[in-house]
Design a protein around this motif. Structure first.
Motif, PDB file in Angstrom:
ATOM      1  N   GLU A 162       0.837  -1.219   0.000  1.00  0.00           N
ATOM      2  CA  GLU A 162       0.000   0.000   0.000  1.00  0.00           C
ATOM      3  C   GLU A 162       0.858   1.249   0.000  1.00  0.00           C
ATOM      4  OE1 GLU A 162      -3.432  -1.571   2.906  1.00  0.00           O
ATOM      5  OE2 GLU A 162      -3.077   0.601   2.910  1.00  0.00           O
ATOM      6  N   HIS A 163       1.904   1.217   0.800  1.00  0.00           N
ATOM      7  CA  HIS A 163       2.789   2.389   0.900  1.00  0.00           C
ATOM      8  C   HIS A 163       3.386   2.719  -0.463  1.00  0.00           C
ATOM      9  CE1 HIS A 163       6.156   4.909   2.169  1.00  0.00           C
ATOM     10  NE2 HIS A 163       6.978   4.053   1.598  1.00  0.00           N
ATOM     11  N   LEU A 164       3.781   1.671  -1.200  1.00  0.00           N
ATOM     12  CA  LEU A 164       4.378   1.931  -2.500  1.00  0.00           C
ATOM     13  C   LEU A 164       3.340   2.459  -3.483  1.00  0.00           C
ATOM     14  CD1 LEU A 164       7.305   1.301  -3.762  1.00  0.00           C
ATOM     15  CD2 LEU A 164       5.892  -0.052  -5.278  1.00  0.00           C
ATOM     16  N   LEU A 165       2.153   1.865  -3.451  1.00  0.00           N
ATOM     17  CA  LEU A 165       1.110   2.286  -4.394  1.00  0.00           C
ATOM     18  C   LEU A 165       0.647   3.713  -4.113  1.00  0.00           C
ATOM     19  CD1 LEU A 165      -0.949  -1.015  -4.637  1.00  0.00           C
ATOM     20  CD2 LEU A 165       0.473   0.017  -6.418  1.00  0.00           C
ATOM     21  N   ASP A 166       0.807   4.165  -2.850  1.00  0.00           N
ATOM     22  CA  ASP A 166       0.415   5.540  -2.507  1.00  0.00           C
ATOM     23  C   ASP A 166       1.454   6.553  -2.946  1.00  0.00           C
ATOM     24  OD1 ASP A 166      -1.241   4.689   0.608  1.00  0.00           O
ATOM     25  OD2 ASP A 166      -2.016   5.037  -1.411  1.00  0.00           O
ATOM     26  N   GLY A 167       2.641   6.075  -3.299  1.00  0.00           N
ATOM     27  CA  GLY A 167       3.723   7.002  -3.631  1.00  0.00           C
ATOM     28  C   GLY A 167       3.865   7.167  -5.136  1.00  0.00           C
ATOM     29  N   ALA A 168       3.332   8.276  -5.661  1.00  0.00           N
ATOM     30  CA  ALA A 168       3.389   8.480  -7.118  1.00  0.00           C
ATOM     31  C   ALA A 168       4.824   8.598  -7.603  1.00  0.00           C
ATOM     32  CB  ALA A 168       2.604   9.721  -7.487  1.00  0.00           C
ATOM     33  N   ASP A 169       5.697   9.184  -6.786  1.00  0.00           N
ATOM     34  CA  ASP A 169       7.071   9.375  -7.237  1.00  0.00           C
ATOM     35  C   ASP A 169       7.780   8.029  -7.411  1.00  0.00           C
ATOM     36  OD1 ASP A 169       8.328  10.538  -3.960  1.00  0.00           O
ATOM     37  OD2 ASP A 169       6.948   8.935  -4.527  1.00  0.00           O
ATOM     38  N   ARG A 170       7.558   7.114  -6.508  1.00  0.00           N
ATOM     39  CA  ARG A 170       8.188   5.803  -6.645  1.00  0.00           C
ATOM     40  C   ARG A 170       7.625   5.042  -7.835  1.00  0.00           C
ATOM     41  NH1 ARG A 170       6.411   5.004  -1.048  1.00  0.00           N
ATOM     42  NH2 ARG A 170       5.873   7.153  -1.381  1.00  0.00           N
ATOM     43  N   LEU A 171       6.319   5.165  -8.022  1.00  0.00           N
ATOM     44  CA  LEU A 171       5.704   4.511  -9.194  1.00  0.00           C
ATOM     45  C   LEU A 171       6.254   5.099 -10.483  1.00  0.00           C
ATOM     46  CD1 LEU A 171       2.007   4.150  -8.023  1.00  0.00           C
ATOM     47  CD2 LEU A 171       3.695   2.343  -8.329  1.00  0.00           C
ATOM     48  N   CYS A 172       6.551   6.383 -10.474  1.00  0.00           N
ATOM     49  CA  CYS A 172       7.124   7.010 -11.672  1.00  0.00           C
ATOM     50  C   CYS A 172       8.507   6.461 -11.969  1.00  0.00           C
ATOM     51  CB  CYS A 172       7.192   8.530 -11.492  1.00  0.00           C
ATOM     52  SG  CYS A 172       5.597   9.334 -11.716  1.00  0.00           S
ATOM     53  N   VAL A 173       9.287   6.211 -10.932  1.00  0.00           N
ATOM     54  CA  VAL A 173      10.612   5.614 -11.158  1.00  0.00           C
ATOM     55  C   VAL A 173      10.444   4.230 -11.783  1.00  0.00           C
ATOM     56  CG1 VAL A 173      12.768   4.868 -10.083  1.00  0.00           C
ATOM     57  CG2 VAL A 173      11.617   6.893  -9.241  1.00  0.00           C
ATOM     58  N   VAL A 174       9.497   3.473 -11.273  1.00  0.00           N
ATOM     59  CA  VAL A 174       9.252   2.125 -11.822  1.00  0.00           C
ATOM     60  C   VAL A 174       8.775   2.229 -13.272  1.00  0.00           C
ATOM     61  CG1 VAL A 174       7.873   0.031 -11.564  1.00  0.00           C
ATOM     62  CG2 VAL A 174       8.764   1.183  -9.545  1.00  0.00           C
ATOM     63  N   LEU A 175       7.931   3.203 -13.560  1.00  0.00           N
ATOM     64  CA  LEU A 175       7.483   3.416 -14.947  1.00  0.00           C
ATOM     65  C   LEU A 175       8.666   3.734 -15.844  1.00  0.00           C
ATOM     66  CD1 LEU A 175       5.378   3.932 -17.164  1.00  0.00           C
ATOM     67  CD2 LEU A 175       5.105   6.245 -16.252  1.00  0.00           C
ATOM     68  N   LEU A 232      15.264  15.356   2.159  1.00  0.00           N
ATOM     69  CA  LEU A 232      16.180  15.226   1.025  1.00  0.00           C
ATOM     70  C   LEU A 232      15.988  13.878   0.329  1.00  0.00           C
ATOM     71  CD1 LEU A 232      19.454  16.840   2.430  1.00  0.00           C
ATOM     72  CD2 LEU A 232      17.732  17.818   0.939  1.00  0.00           C
ATOM     73  N   VAL A 233      15.631  12.858   1.094  1.00  0.00           N
ATOM     74  CA  VAL A 233      15.361  11.558   0.475  1.00  0.00           C
ATOM     75  C   VAL A 233      14.181  11.688  -0.497  1.00  0.00           C
ATOM     76  CG1 VAL A 233      14.523   9.215   0.936  1.00  0.00           C
ATOM     77  CG2 VAL A 233      16.338  10.186   2.328  1.00  0.00           C
ATOM     78  N   ASP A 234      13.140  12.406  -0.048  1.00  0.00           N
ATOM     79  CA  ASP A 234      11.988  12.635  -0.949  1.00  0.00           C
ATOM     80  C   ASP A 234      12.446  13.311  -2.242  1.00  0.00           C
ATOM     81  OD1 ASP A 234       9.737  13.673   1.749  1.00  0.00           O
ATOM     82  OD2 ASP A 234      10.427  11.694   1.070  1.00  0.00           O
ATOM     83  N   ALA A 235      13.298  14.316  -2.100  1.00  0.00           N
ATOM     84  CA  ALA A 235      13.752  15.063  -3.276  1.00  0.00           C
ATOM     85  C   ALA A 235      14.606  14.171  -4.181  1.00  0.00           C
ATOM     86  CB  ALA A 235      14.559  16.282  -2.833  1.00  0.00           C
ATOM     87  N   PHE A 236      15.399  13.306  -3.584  1.00  0.00           N
ATOM     88  CA  PHE A 236      16.268  12.445  -4.391  1.00  0.00           C
ATOM     89  C   PHE A 236      15.448  11.414  -5.152  1.00  0.00           C
ATOM     90  CE2 PHE A 236      20.463  11.499  -5.552  1.00  0.00           C
ATOM     91  CZ  PHE A 236      20.599  10.130  -5.682  1.00  0.00           C
ATOM     92  N   VAL A 237      14.394  10.900  -4.540  1.00  0.00           N
ATOM     93  CA  VAL A 237      13.500   9.964  -5.254  1.00  0.00           C
ATOM     94  C   VAL A 237      12.882  10.669  -6.466  1.00  0.00           C
ATOM     95  CG1 VAL A 237      11.384   8.605  -5.075  1.00  0.00           C
ATOM     96  CG2 VAL A 237      13.055   8.552  -3.239  1.00  0.00           C
ATOM     97  N   ALA A 238      12.520  11.944  -6.284  1.00  0.00           N
ATOM     98  CA  ALA A 238      11.992  12.720  -7.416  1.00  0.00           C
ATOM     99  C   ALA A 238      13.063  12.869  -8.498  1.00  0.00           C
ATOM    100  CB  ALA A 238      11.520  14.092  -6.930  1.00  0.00           C
ATOM    101  N   LEU A 239      14.300  13.066  -8.074  1.00  0.00           N
ATOM    102  CA  LEU A 239      15.401  13.174  -9.040  1.00  0.00           C
ATOM    103  C   LEU A 239      15.541  11.873  -9.825  1.00  0.00           C
ATOM    104  CD1 LEU A 239      17.976  14.558 -10.171  1.00  0.00           C
ATOM    105  CD2 LEU A 239      19.214  13.613  -8.241  1.00  0.00           C
ATOM    106  N   LEU A 240      15.394  10.748  -9.142  1.00  0.00           N
ATOM    107  CA  LEU A 240      15.478   9.451  -9.836  1.00  0.00           C
ATOM    108  C   LEU A 240      14.380   9.335 -10.892  1.00  0.00           C
ATOM    109  CD1 LEU A 240      16.220   6.949  -6.904  1.00  0.00           C
ATOM    110  CD2 LEU A 240      17.835   7.995  -8.498  1.00  0.00           C
TER     111      LEU A 240
END
Lengths: 317, 399
Positions: free
Chosen positions: B178-191, B232-240
């Protein structure tokens, strides 16, 4: 192109330089370096030192209470103060007892902060404010004043160090109220007192005034008294009146809570100015108090400058 | 096509809201049941408390939070709703506690006339945060069991014999998913990673890299040497996410090296400016991102099998660390912590693998249709990823 120049470089280094300069693998090698460096730099920014373990007491502390430390030095000082002997000479049981007391105190202090007592309890606020002001004031008086400063302070506040002479003052009072003077009103007493003053100034005797108007001697009429005693005897209302009377003068009627008074100054010695040497101890104490007060005021002014203070419309300070 | 991609970037950047950040909304509770008394100790991180109450003033936060928790925590038994005990002095019904820096703590006592059929209720924060989790320790007659309260599980029944079954491993797996599915930024990295896949083996490399990232996070976090700076972790995930999108763009266009150089130069410039302005951690992040971007984008194409797993590994590593940071204040036993961590990581990894597999499968399926505008879809998706990732990164660093 040789990069050796006049200095003979190690073979390994020259091979590496040549590999980077001419090799088609250059882009891959540089990219790998960039990735490694980038990762290291980025990870250095993403992570910081982990907070200390909740179950480990850091060096320099003797205990942790809800993550707040009790300093080892504070504990040692407390033990030595309580026992009046060096820490090394104290018994382990004593040290444990002191530590327990310090932990109890820390718990209570934390409790006070959690309950926000400094905001909600007047006594706590008063104690805290006094403690801060005392701390500021104490810092200000670490510098000893010079003789010139003390002398200048003495000259600027000479009136404070003037000793007033003794006086012989008689207090006549016409009581108002009470079961003995039920018929006497304040207005009537004022009229009688005014008439009495007129007659006294005209030369009437005190005995005549007492007999005719009903004045009685005041409770503390004791002949010549010092200025301090007179101040205590006459009180805040009559004493300033007495100060203004010279030898033989009679005051106007003065109403107080128990009636209307007339002061007759028989003798009032002139005030004497104390010299600096005699007043120096008082001057020194007063100067230090002034230093402390000035420091507290300066500190308060600084706090105001740093603060954002907003007052509700319609109100002012 | 390039204009379309550019419009896609602009459109998404303008309409998108900041993605839900990597951090997890978590609170902690300890329920102690002794006879007919239930004691609940509730701990909430300060940022959560301030977001809930809407102010940073401590005294206001404490009072309002106490009143809020009184309404949302409770116990029910065979005799009806358990009564809240007045704790005397001027504490009232909710006792604020000193629980350490950055945390608010409260304690409430309930008295149940008949302790049979006890049901614990915790509805705090779920209405505001649909992904909020409360990690609970329940002590009954000296025995402890770890539980979690979620929006779908706000009540916990306590058997009369006191033997409460601990939450199952699969509940943690579900939570991680659920945590992963709620995170659009992480899903974008997977996309983005899905867009980069060319061969079946690439999927295996990516999954392996993700698993390695989570494993590394578990090892490093267990050592307790470092703690993540979550913003900063949030920002780095966005960078990824942005990097994944740019990798697709660089691979598919003849101006790839120029784009890579421009992006890296922008990050480098931003990093230098931040470092000069004494925003040192932000500056380091951008400088590291610049070097990482330059290296990965240069490798795009000729050595992409090495490049993309690095992205995947980083995602796994950072996501794992976010969970570790969220669990740490609960002070669970080692076995409970291991159980929870393994379940959460497994859930997140499984979800990433499933999402990756589905995306790759769909793309391979549609590319068999010649009329399907595969290149256009790739370009638009990549452009959107790059735009969104950049927007989120800037928003999280400088908001």
């Amino acid at each position: 192109m040789s990069s050796v120049g006049l200095v003979k470089q190690p073979a390994l280094v020259s091979r590496a330089i040549r590999a980077l300069w001419v090799s088609p693998q250059r882009s891959g090698a540089l990219a790998a370096v960039a990735i490694v460096v980038g990762l290291l730099v980025a990870l250095a920014s993403l992570f910081g030192k982990a907070p200390p373990s909740r179950s480990t007491v850091p060096a320099g502390y003797v205990a942790l209470v809800n993550q707040k430390g009790i300093l080892m030095s504070d504990w040692i000082s407390q033990v030595e103060n309580d026992e009046g002997m060096p820490f090394e000479s104290t018994a382990p049981a004593t040290r444990s007892k002191v530590l327990r007391q310090m932990i109890d105190e820390e718990l209570v202090v934390q409790r006070a902060l959690v309950l926000d007592l400094p905001e909600t309890t007047i006594e706590v606020r008063d104690i805290l404010a006094t403690a801060v002001n005392n701390q500021v004031g104490a810092q200000a008086v670490t510098r000893l004043p010079s003789e010139d400063e003390l002398r200048a302070f003495f000259e600027a506040n000479r009136a404070k160090y003037t000793e007033r002479g003794p006086m012989t003052v008689h207090d006549l009072v016409l009581h108002v109220g009470g079961y003995q003077n039920a018929d006497q009103s304040l207005e009537q007493a004022n009229r009688d007192a005014a008439e009495a003053v007129y007659q006294l100034r005209a030369g009437a005797s005190v005995d005549y005034i007492r007999e005719h108007f009903g004045f009685v001697p005041g409770p503390e009429d004791r002949g010549e008294v010092t200025d301090l005693y007179a101040k205590t005897m006459l009180g805040a209302t009559l004493y300033p009146v007495a100060l203004g009377l010279r030898d033989g003068e009679i005051s106007d009627p003065v109403a107080t809570g128990d009636g209307v008074h007339i002061l007759i100054m028989e003798r009032h010695a002139l005030p004497s100015v104390v010299d600096f040497a005699t007043a120096r101890p008082r001057v020194y104490d007063d100067f230090r108090i002034q230093q402390s007060n000035q420091a507290v005021q300066a500190h308060l002014a600084q706090l105001r400058r740093q603060a954002q203070i907003v007052i509700a419309p319609g109100y002012s300070e | 096509m390039r204009w379309l991609a550019a419009f896609a970037i602009l459109a998404f950047a303008l309409v998108s809201a900041p993605a839900s950040a990597a951090r997890q909304s978590v609170s902690y509770s300890t329920w102690t049941i002794t006879g007919s008394t239930v004691t609940v100790r509730y701990v909430l991180p300060a940022p959560e408390a301030q977001r809930l109450i809407g102010t940073e003033l401590a005294i206001v936060t404490v009072k309002r939070l106490g009143a809020y928790l009184l309404k949302n925590l409770g116990a029910h038994s065979a005799s009806g709703e358990c009564t809240v005990l007045d704790q005397g002095y001027d504490l009232g019904l909710v006792d604020p506690l000193e629980v350490g820096p950055g945390l608010y703590g409260f304690e409430i006592f309930f008295h149940c006339a008949d302790p049979r059929g006890l049901v614990l209720r915790n509805t705090a924060l779920f209405a505001r945060d649909s992904d909020h989790v409360n990690i609970a320790s329940v002590f009954v007659n000296g025995r402890v069991s770890e539980q979690i309260f979620t929006p779908r599980k706000q009540r916990l029944a306590i058997p009369d014999d006191g033997k409460v079954a601990p939450v199952s491993f699969f509940s943690y797996v579900g939570l991680g998913a659920e945590h992963l599915l709620d995170g659009a930024d992480r899903l974008c990295v997977v996309l983005g990673l899905a867009l980069l896949v060319r061969r079946r083996r690439d999927v295996a490399y990516l999954v392996g890299a993700l698993a390695l990232g989570y494993a590394l996070a578990a090892v490093v976090s267990s050592m307790g040497w470092v703690a993540p700076r979550l913003t900063l972790v949030d920002a780095f995930v966005a960078l990824l996410a942005a990097l994944a999108g740019l990798s697709v763009v660089v691979r598919n266009t003849e101006r790839g090296p120029a784009i890579a150089a421009a992006w890296s130069a922008l990050l480098l410039l931003a990093g230098v400016v931040c470092a000069i302005s004494r925003l040192v951690p932000t500056g380091l992040l951008l400088l590291g991102g610049a070097a990482l971007s330059a290296g990965l984008l240069v490798l795009a194409g000729p050595r992409e099998r090495v490049a993309w797993p690095i992205l995947a590994g980083l995602l796994g590593f950072l996501d794992g660390f976010v969970w570790s940071a969220a669990i740490e204040p609960a002070e669970l036993s080692a076995s409970a912590q291991l159980d929870m961590t393994a379940g959460l990581y497994a859930g997140a990894l499984l979800t990433e693998v499933v999402v990756l597999g589905v995306l790759v499968g769909v793309m391979w399926l549609v590319q068999s249709y010649k009329s399907f505008p595969r290149q256009l879809v790739n370009d638009v998706c990549a452009a959107c990823l790059a735009g969104l990732g950049t927007y989120w990164m800037v928003g999280r660093l400088f908001a």
